[in-house]
Write a protein that holds these residues in place. Structure first.
Motif, short mmCIF file in Angstrom:
data_model
loop_
_atom_site.label_atom_id
_atom_site.label_comp_id
_atom_site.label_asym_id
_atom_site.label_seq_id
_atom_site.Cartn_x
_atom_site.Cartn_y
_atom_site.Cartn_z
N TYR A 52 0.66 -1.10 -0.08
CA TYR A 52 -0.13 0.01 0.14
C TYR A 52 0.69 1.27 -0.02
N LEU A 53 2.03 1.37 0.97
CA LEU A 53 2.57 2.40 0.94
C LEU A 53 3.59 2.58 -0.21
N SER A 54 3.94 1.44 -0.95
CA SER A 54 4.77 1.49 -2.35
C SER A 54 4.07 2.43 -3.54
N THR A 55 2.68 2.52 -3.39
CA THR A 55 1.97 3.17 -4.55
C THR A 55 2.26 4.90 -4.38
N GLY A 56 3.06 5.32 -3.34
CA GLY A 56 3.57 6.51 -3.32
C GLY A 56 2.35 7.47 -2.55
N ILE A 57 1.58 6.95 -1.74
CA ILE A 57 0.46 7.51 -1.23
C ILE A 57 0.74 8.27 0.11
N GLY A 58 1.97 8.06 0.80
CA GLY A 58 2.50 8.73 1.78
C GLY A 58 1.71 8.30 3.11
N PHE A 59 2.31 8.12 4.21
CA PHE A 59 1.93 7.51 5.69
C PHE A 59 0.67 8.19 5.94
N VAL A 60 0.60 9.62 6.05
CA VAL A 60 -0.59 10.35 6.73
C VAL A 60 -1.67 10.01 5.86
N GLU A 61 -1.64 10.30 4.41
CA GLU A 61 -2.86 9.98 3.79
C GLU A 61 -3.35 8.57 3.61
N ALA A 62 -2.35 7.69 3.73
CA ALA A 62 -2.69 6.28 3.93
C ALA A 62 -3.57 5.65 5.19
N VAL A 63 -3.03 6.32 6.24
CA VAL A 63 -3.73 6.14 7.39
C VAL A 63 -5.13 6.93 7.35
N ARG A 64 -5.15 8.16 6.89
CA ARG A 64 -6.53 8.82 6.69
C ARG A 64 -7.61 8.04 5.89
N ARG A 65 -7.05 7.48 5.02
CA ARG A 65 -8.09 6.54 4.07
C ARG A 65 -8.51 5.36 4.71
N THR A 66 -7.65 4.91 5.53
CA THR A 66 -8.16 3.44 5.95
C THR A 66 -8.57 3.51 7.46
N ARG A 67 -8.53 4.82 8.17
CA ARG A 67 -8.37 4.63 9.53
C ARG A 67 -9.99 4.09 10.00
N PHE A 68 -11.17 4.65 9.42
CA PHE A 68 -12.32 4.15 9.86
C PHE A 68 -12.71 2.69 9.71
N VAL A 69 -12.10 2.13 8.59
CA VAL A 69 -12.18 0.66 8.34
C VAL A 69 -11.61 0.01 9.12
N LEU A 70 -10.32 0.22 9.32
CA LEU A 70 -9.36 -0.33 10.32
C LEU A 70 -10.05 -0.23 11.87
N PHE A 71 -10.49 0.99 12.00
CA PHE A 71 -11.08 0.95 13.52
C PHE A 71 -12.36 -0.13 13.73
N THR A 72 -13.33 -0.34 12.62
CA THR A 72 -14.27 -1.29 12.59
C THR A 72 -13.55 -2.73 12.63
N VAL A 73 -12.43 -3.00 11.93
CA VAL A 73 -11.86 -4.01 12.02
C VAL A 73 -11.30 -4.70 13.56
N LEU A 74 -10.81 -3.47 14.12
CA LEU A 74 -10.25 -3.46 15.46
C LEU A 74 -11.52 -3.87 16.49
N LEU A 75 -12.45 -3.52 16.27
CA LEU A 75 -13.89 -3.53 17.11
C LEU A 75 -14.48 -5.10 16.82
N VAL A 76 -14.18 -5.73 15.48
CA VAL A 76 -14.68 -7.17 15.35
C VAL A 76 -13.57 -7.78 15.96
N ALA A 77 -12.28 -7.61 15.80
CA ALA A 77 -11.18 -8.38 16.49
C ALA A 77 -11.40 -8.27 17.91
N ALA A 78 -11.56 -7.27 18.71
CA ALA A 78 -11.93 -7.24 20.07
C ALA A 78 -13.13 -8.25 20.42
N ALA A 79 -13.99 -8.09 19.71
CA ALA A 79 -15.28 -9.00 19.86
C ALA A 79 -14.68 -10.59 20.02
N ASN A 80 -14.04 -10.82 18.72
CA ASN A 80 -13.54 -12.20 18.99
C ASN A 80 -12.66 -12.68 20.08
N THR A 81 -11.85 -11.35 20.51
CA THR A 81 -10.93 -11.88 21.59
C THR A 81 -11.92 -12.06 22.77
#
Length: 201
Positions: A52-81
């Motif tokens: 993902y980072l090799s596309t040249g998107i930059g770390f800040v923009e990469a985080v901005r684009r995926t943070r909401f989805v990854l937060f949802t993933v974190l909630l699902v993982a927490a529920a499984n834990t």
């Protein structure tokens, strides 16, 4: 409205044809859901992040684009834990996060029109049997991709408005106005599409 999610670049992923990227993404999804060994899933997550980072998107923009989805993933993982085991929670987090980052990498290196054209070509055989309308499906996918940055922008605007009024910024309080604005935009676009005859009846 904002530009799409694709960015200009000359990375290896940019040079891969759209069909090849979709096939790789589909195959990766199958493999990830077959794996349950963290010794394989953790490197897979690291590889996805690196791609993902090799596309040249930059770390800040990469985080901005995926943070909401990854937060949802974190909630699902927490529920499984909680309901299953810490190991299962870690497996779910690595598996879904890797898939999210791979999909984000493909989206960042592929224009919306290229997505729509390729999906139309892939679905056209099913259209001959009357199962789907290829143009309608490709249009729907294109609109979903196109709406993602717009929804993020709406969320930021509503958050800023809450802060300006001294109101607490909570996801649940922002959800209702975000949904209303999104539905209004969707209705406007649907009327424009029908007015121009893009959809067949």
């Amino acid at each position: 409205m904002l530009n799409g999610l694709d960015i200009e670049g000359n990375s290896p992923l940019h040079r891969i044809p759209v069909r090849g990227k979709l096939i790789v993404l589909f195959a990766a999804a199958i493999v990830l859901f077959l794996l349950s060994d963290l010794r394989l899933l953790v490197p897979a997550l690291g590889l996805s992040a690196g791609l993902y980072l090799s596309t040249g998107i930059g770390f800040v923009e990469a985080v901005r684009r995926t943070r909401f989805v990854l937060f949802t993933v974190l909630l699902v993982a927490a529920a499984n834990t909680v309901f299953q085991s810490p190991h299962e929670g870690a497996v779910v987090f690595c598996r879904l996060s890797a898939l999210v980052l791979l999909a984000a990498a493909v989206t960042a290196t592929t224009g919306i029109s290229a997505f729509m054209d390729e999906i139309t070509r892939l679905i056209t055989p099913l259209e001959r049997f009357g199962f789907v309308r290829a143009a309608d499906v490709s249009l729907a996918v294109g609109l979903v991709i196109r709406f993602v940055p717009e929804i993020f922008a709406r969320y930021g605007e509503i958050s800023a408005a809450h802060r300006a009024r001294g109101l607490p910024v909570r996801p649940l309080t922002l959800l209702v106005p975000l949904i209303i604005l999104t539905l209004k935009d969707a209705d406007t676009i649907a009327m424009a599409i029908d007015a121009r005859g893009f959809r067949r009846h």
